[in-house]
Structures are given as structure tokens and as C-alpha cells.
Motif scaffolding. Sequence first.
Motif, PDB file in Angstrom:
ATOM      1  N   MET A   1       0.846  -1.181   0.000  1.00 54.26           N
ATOM      2  CA  MET A   1       0.000   0.000   0.000  1.00 54.26           C
ATOM      3  C   MET A   1       0.886   1.236   0.000  1.00 54.26           C
ATOM      4  O   MET A   1       1.855   1.303   0.766  1.00 54.26           O
ATOM      5  CB  MET A   1      -0.898  -0.014   1.240  1.00 54.26           C
ATOM      6  N   PHE A   2       0.591   2.234  -0.885  1.00 56.93           N
ATOM      7  CA  PHE A   2       1.366   3.476  -0.970  1.00 56.93           C
ATOM      8  C   PHE A   2       0.539   4.598  -0.355  1.00 56.93           C
ATOM      9  O   PHE A   2      -0.635   4.786  -0.709  1.00 56.93           O
ATOM     10  CB  PHE A   2       1.690   3.792  -2.434  1.00 56.93           C
ATOM     11  N   ASP A   3       1.118   5.348   0.583  1.00 60.95           N
ATOM     12  CA  ASP A   3       0.383   6.408   1.270  1.00 60.95           C
ATOM     13  C   ASP A   3       0.704   7.795   0.731  1.00 60.95           C
ATOM     14  O   ASP A   3       0.300   8.803   1.326  1.00 60.95           O
ATOM     15  CB  ASP A   3       0.642   6.356   2.781  1.00 60.95           C
ATOM     16  N   GLY A   4       1.424   7.858  -0.391  1.00 61.17           N
ATOM     17  CA  GLY A   4       1.828   9.129  -0.965  1.00 61.17           C
ATOM     18  C   GLY A   4       3.268   9.478  -0.690  1.00 61.17           C
ATOM     19  O   GLY A   4       3.859  10.314  -1.381  1.00 61.17           O
ATOM     20  N   ALA A   5       3.850   8.845   0.319  1.00 56.28           N
ATOM     21  CA  ALA A   5       5.255   9.084   0.659  1.00 56.28           C
ATOM     22  C   ALA A   5       6.015   7.778   0.848  1.00 56.28           C
ATOM     23  O   ALA A   5       7.168   7.666   0.448  1.00 56.28           O
ATOM     24  CB  ALA A   5       5.348   9.927   1.935  1.00 56.28           C
ATOM     25  N   LEU A   6       5.376   6.774   1.452  1.00 51.77           N
ATOM     26  CA  LEU A   6       6.021   5.503   1.756  1.00 51.77           C
ATOM     27  C   LEU A   6       5.177   4.344   1.243  1.00 51.77           C
ATOM     28  O   LEU A   6       3.946   4.418   1.188  1.00 51.77           O
ATOM     29  CB  LEU A   6       6.194   5.326   3.270  1.00 51.77           C
ATOM     30  N   TRP A   7       5.861   3.265   0.893  1.00 52.29           N
ATOM     31  CA  TRP A   7       5.187   1.994   0.638  1.00 52.29           C
ATOM     32  C   TRP A   7       5.094   1.235   1.961  1.00 52.29           C
ATOM     33  O   TRP A   7       6.036   1.230   2.753  1.00 52.29           O
ATOM     34  CB  TRP A   7       5.959   1.164  -0.377  1.00 52.29           C
ATOM     35  N   HIS A   8       3.951   0.606   2.190  1.00 50.95           N
ATOM     36  CA  HIS A   8       3.742  -0.209   3.382  1.00 50.95           C
ATOM     37  C   HIS A   8       3.365  -1.617   2.944  1.00 50.95           C
ATOM     38  O   HIS A   8       2.591  -1.792   2.005  1.00 50.95           O
ATOM     39  CB  HIS A   8       2.595   0.342   4.229  1.00 50.95           C
ATOM     40  N   VAL A   9       3.921  -2.606   3.631  1.00 50.62           N
ATOM     41  CA  VAL A   9       3.430  -3.967   3.466  1.00 50.62           C
ATOM     42  C   VAL A   9       2.927  -4.442   4.827  1.00 50.62           C
ATOM     43  O   VAL A   9       3.592  -4.270   5.848  1.00 50.62           O
ATOM     44  CB  VAL A   9       4.508  -4.929   2.912  1.00 50.62           C
ATOM     45  N   PHE A  10       1.694  -4.975   4.825  1.00 55.69           N
ATOM     46  CA  PHE A  10       1.096  -5.560   6.019  1.00 55.69           C
ATOM     47  C   PHE A  10       0.855  -7.028   5.717  1.00 55.69           C
ATOM     48  O   PHE A  10       0.291  -7.370   4.673  1.00 55.69           O
ATOM     49  CB  PHE A  10      -0.222  -4.866   6.360  1.00 55.69           C
ATOM     50  N   GLY A  11       1.271  -7.901   6.595  1.00 57.12           N
ATOM     51  CA  GLY A  11       1.135  -9.326   6.324  1.00 57.12           C
ATOM     52  C   GLY A  11       1.166 -10.146   7.594  1.00 57.12           C
ATOM     53  O   GLY A  11       0.974  -9.629   8.701  1.00 57.12           O
ATOM     54  N   SER A  12       1.398 -11.432   7.432  1.00 57.04           N
ATOM     55  CA  SER A  12       1.446 -12.365   8.553  1.00 57.04           C
ATOM     56  C   SER A  12       2.892 -12.751   8.840  1.00 57.04           C
ATOM     57  O   SER A  12       3.668 -12.995   7.917  1.00 57.04           O
ATOM     58  CB  SER A  12       0.642 -13.630   8.240  1.00 57.04           C
ATOM     59  N   SER A  13       3.229 -12.817  10.109  1.00 57.28           N
ATOM     60  CA  SER A  13       4.520 -13.373  10.510  1.00 57.28           C
ATOM     61  C   SER A  13       4.271 -14.286  11.699  1.00 57.28           C
ATOM     62  O   SER A  13       3.417 -14.008  12.535  1.00 57.28           O
ATOM     63  CB  SER A  13       5.515 -12.268  10.885  1.00 57.28           C
ATOM     64  N   GLY A  14       4.972 -15.397  11.742  1.00 55.79           N
ATOM     65  CA  GLY A  14       4.752 -16.341  12.829  1.00 55.79           C
ATOM     66  C   GLY A  14       5.320 -17.701  12.487  1.00 55.79           C
ATOM     67  O   GLY A  14       6.265 -17.809  11.693  1.00 55.79           O
ATOM     68  N   THR A  15       4.733 -18.735  13.053  1.00 53.31           N
ATOM     69  CA  THR A  15       5.238 -20.080  12.844  1.00 53.31           C
ATOM     70  C   THR A  15       4.089 -21.076  12.805  1.00 53.31           C
ATOM     71  O   THR A  15       3.146 -20.978  13.596  1.00 53.31           O
ATOM     72  CB  THR A  15       6.233 -20.489  13.953  1.00 53.31           C
ATOM     73  N   VAL A  16       4.164 -22.035  11.876  1.00 55.15           N
ATOM     74  CA  VAL A  16       3.132 -23.068  11.792  1.00 55.15           C
ATOM     75  C   VAL A  16       3.339 -24.148  12.856  1.00 55.15           C
ATOM     76  O   VAL A  16       2.444 -24.962  13.086  1.00 55.15           O
ATOM     77  CB  VAL A  16       3.121 -23.718  10.392  1.00 55.15           C
ATOM     78  N   THR A  17       4.508 -24.169  13.496  1.00 51.33           N
ATOM     79  CA  THR A  17       4.757 -25.204  14.498  1.00 51.33           C
ATOM     80  C   THR A  17       3.868 -25.021  15.727  1.00 51.33           C
ATOM     81  O   THR A  17       3.429 -25.987  16.345  1.00 51.33           O
ATOM     82  CB  THR A  17       6.235 -25.210  14.931  1.00 51.33           C
ATOM     83  N   THR A  18       3.593 -23.766  16.073  1.00 52.95           N
ATOM     84  CA  THR A  18       2.716 -23.486  17.208  1.00 52.95           C
ATOM     85  C   THR A  18       1.476 -22.705  16.795  1.00 52.95           C
ATOM     86  O   THR A  18       0.636 -22.384  17.638  1.00 52.95           O
ATOM     87  CB  THR A  18       3.459 -22.682  18.289  1.00 52.95           C
ATOM     88  N   GLU A  19       1.356 -22.385  15.485  1.00 51.05           N
ATOM     89  CA  GLU A  19       0.265 -21.562  14.970  1.00 51.05           C
ATOM     90  C   GLU A  19       0.169 -20.250  15.754  1.00 51.05           C
ATOM     91  O   GLU A  19      -0.905 -19.800  16.155  1.00 51.05           O
ATOM     92  CB  GLU A  19      -1.069 -22.310  15.015  1.00 51.05           C
ATOM     93  N   SER A  20       1.333 -19.620  15.963  1.00 45.81           N
ATOM     94  CA  SER A  20       1.394 -18.325  16.628  1.00 45.81           C
ATOM     95  C   SER A  20       1.643 -17.264  15.565  1.00 45.81           C
ATOM     96  O   SER A  20       2.603 -17.372  14.789  1.00 45.81           O
ATOM     97  CB  SER A  20       2.529 -18.293  17.662  1.00 45.81           C
ATOM     98  N   TRP A  21       0.802 -16.207  15.548  1.00 45.35           N
ATOM     99  CA  TRP A  21       0.858 -15.252  14.454  1.00 45.35           C
ATOM    100  C   TRP A  21       0.899 -13.815  14.941  1.00 45.35           C
ATOM    101  O   TRP A  21       0.318 -13.467  15.966  1.00 45.35           O
ATOM    102  CB  TRP A  21      -0.351 -15.452  13.527  1.00 45.35           C
ATOM    103  N   ASN A  22       1.620 -12.990  14.178  1.00 44.45           N
ATOM    104  CA  ASN A  22       1.691 -11.555  14.409  1.00 44.45           C
ATOM    105  C   ASN A  22       1.333 -10.829  13.118  1.00 44.45           C
ATOM    106  O   ASN A  22       1.277 -11.432  12.042  1.00 44.45           O
ATOM    107  CB  ASN A  22       3.105 -11.137  14.837  1.00 44.45           C
ATOM    108  N   ILE A  23       1.116  -9.520  13.228  1.00 41.14           N
ATOM    109  CA  ILE A  23       0.821  -8.707  12.056  1.00 41.14           C
ATOM    110  C   ILE A  23       2.095  -7.981  11.645  1.00 41.14           C
ATOM    111  O   ILE A  23       2.563  -7.061  12.319  1.00 41.14           O
ATOM    112  CB  ILE A  23      -0.296  -7.697  12.343  1.00 41.14           C
TER     113      ILE A  23
END
Length: 281
Positions: A1-23
Motif C-alpha cells: 500500500m502506498f500512502d503518498g510518501a512511503l510503501w507499506h506492506v502488512f502481512g502475517s509473521s509467525g510459525t506453523v509449528t505453534t500456529e502463533s501469528w503476528n501482524i
Amino acid sequence: MFDGALWHVFGSSGTVTTESWNILHATAPDLYGPWTEHEALDLAVTGSGIAAPGVIHECGVFHMFIQTEFMKSGGRCEHAVSNDGFHWVVLNPAILSLPDTDEDGIYDPHPAIIGGKRYIVYSGMPKFTRVPQPDVYLARSQSDSWFGPWKRLGKILDHLDVPHHNAREHPDYEWGIEGAQLVELPDGRVLLNATCFLPDGPRGSRQRVFFAVADDVKGPYVSVGPVLDPGEPGENGHSTVMIEGGKLTLFYQSRREATNHRWRFGLARCDLDQQVLSRVA
């Protein structure tokens, strides 16, 4: 996503071993980087599968729609807003699951503007005993704003509509259709970008980005097939399409044998007329 000055990426980070997820949140001055990863976003949202945010930037405001579950029934499509992409306020949920229906579980919401109207495309699934079998659903804002209320328009893409997706009765069924996004094409048609799972090959090699095209946002959609070959043992999926100047840019995730099957983000680009529009009558 571009806000006019910066590009932003929002996604998933974590591990499938414990199904623990962050943004995940990262920014860059250019789409091609260099990217700076920031601290994971901390939203006032509860659930066991808070991940896969869909974000749109309009009139100086980021609107994020995010799932709360994806491995079990239930779930909500939460709505959060931000002025800078770093600090967020959570509002009322946009969409709730409908128990004991084909939307017994919902996840992977993604906002879109089609024909000047505001939509959320998402995955919906009935109750399951082994693994989720979601199809793709659509809702439209009745206020013509991102604040809803949202009217469900029903299913717009089913397993049976995607010939290169594993069928529900497949003996080694892996997963359903997910990660959908809608983009309006220059000629007024609608491009659906989503993730399927091929019916052939070992697990860990079947996930693919694919495109489908329709004359109307509610379909029917005609698939143009898996569009991104990993080039070596591996798979790809969960991507975002951006269209500008007759070019289609795909920001996607993938993993390959050469990189120890660790998920990474990548970019692909093609000429829109030759690679997409000309393949579907």
C-alpha cells in the motif's frame, strides 16, 4: 500500500509449528526496497488466528480488515483505522461468521473499490472435520464508506469454478480457495487474484497464485490458471495485485527448495494486455 510518501506492506509473521501469528509491518521508499521491518502491530483484537490483514488507503486514512480465526469455525472480520500505518484504532467488526451455514467460519478479508463502490472479499467455509474447505464470498458497504454496514452478496467463486484446484473429494485434499483480492481492470472488468491448491504433486508444492476475470464483481469468474511458476520445487500464494500504466505488478509470498523452503516476499510484473486481458474472451 502506498500512502503518498512511503510503501507499506502488512502481512502475517509467525510459525506453523505453534500456529502463533503476528501482524507484520514494513515500509520502503520504493516498491523494490530497501524494506525496513518494524515492530509487529498490536491490535486490540482477540482470536487464535489474527493474521492476513487486507489494507486500503483512502483520503489519508488506512483501513485494515483482519481475520480472527482460520483454523476453526467462527471468526470475525475486524476493522481498524490508522492515520500513519503504525498506530491503529479498532472499530466495530465489519462481518461476523454465520454458525451452521456455508460461512460457519470466515477469514482472509480484503477491501476493494469496484465501480466506485466499496467491497470486502473473503473466504467462507462450512463446518469441517479434517481441514477447512473455503470458497470466496463478497460483501458490499451499504453506506458507500468503509464503515458499513455490510450486505452479504453471497459466494462468488466455488471449488467447482476452478479446474486447477483440488476437489473436495480429492483423496489428499490440502486446502480451499483463499487470499482473494479484487481489482478493477482498465476496461471495466474485474480481476480476482487468489490462492488455489493444485490437485497433483506432494504437499508443500501445490499452492499457487491464480487469476480469474469477470464482467461483473459478483461473477461468474473464469480462471486464467495458475499464473506464477516457482521455477523449481516450491510454491507461492497470498498475493496483492497493483495495476498502473498498463502493467500488472504482483507482490506475493513464496518458498523454494533452494532457500530451505522458508517463506519470502517477491515481486513479479507483466504487461496487462498481453498476459491477462487477451487470455479470456
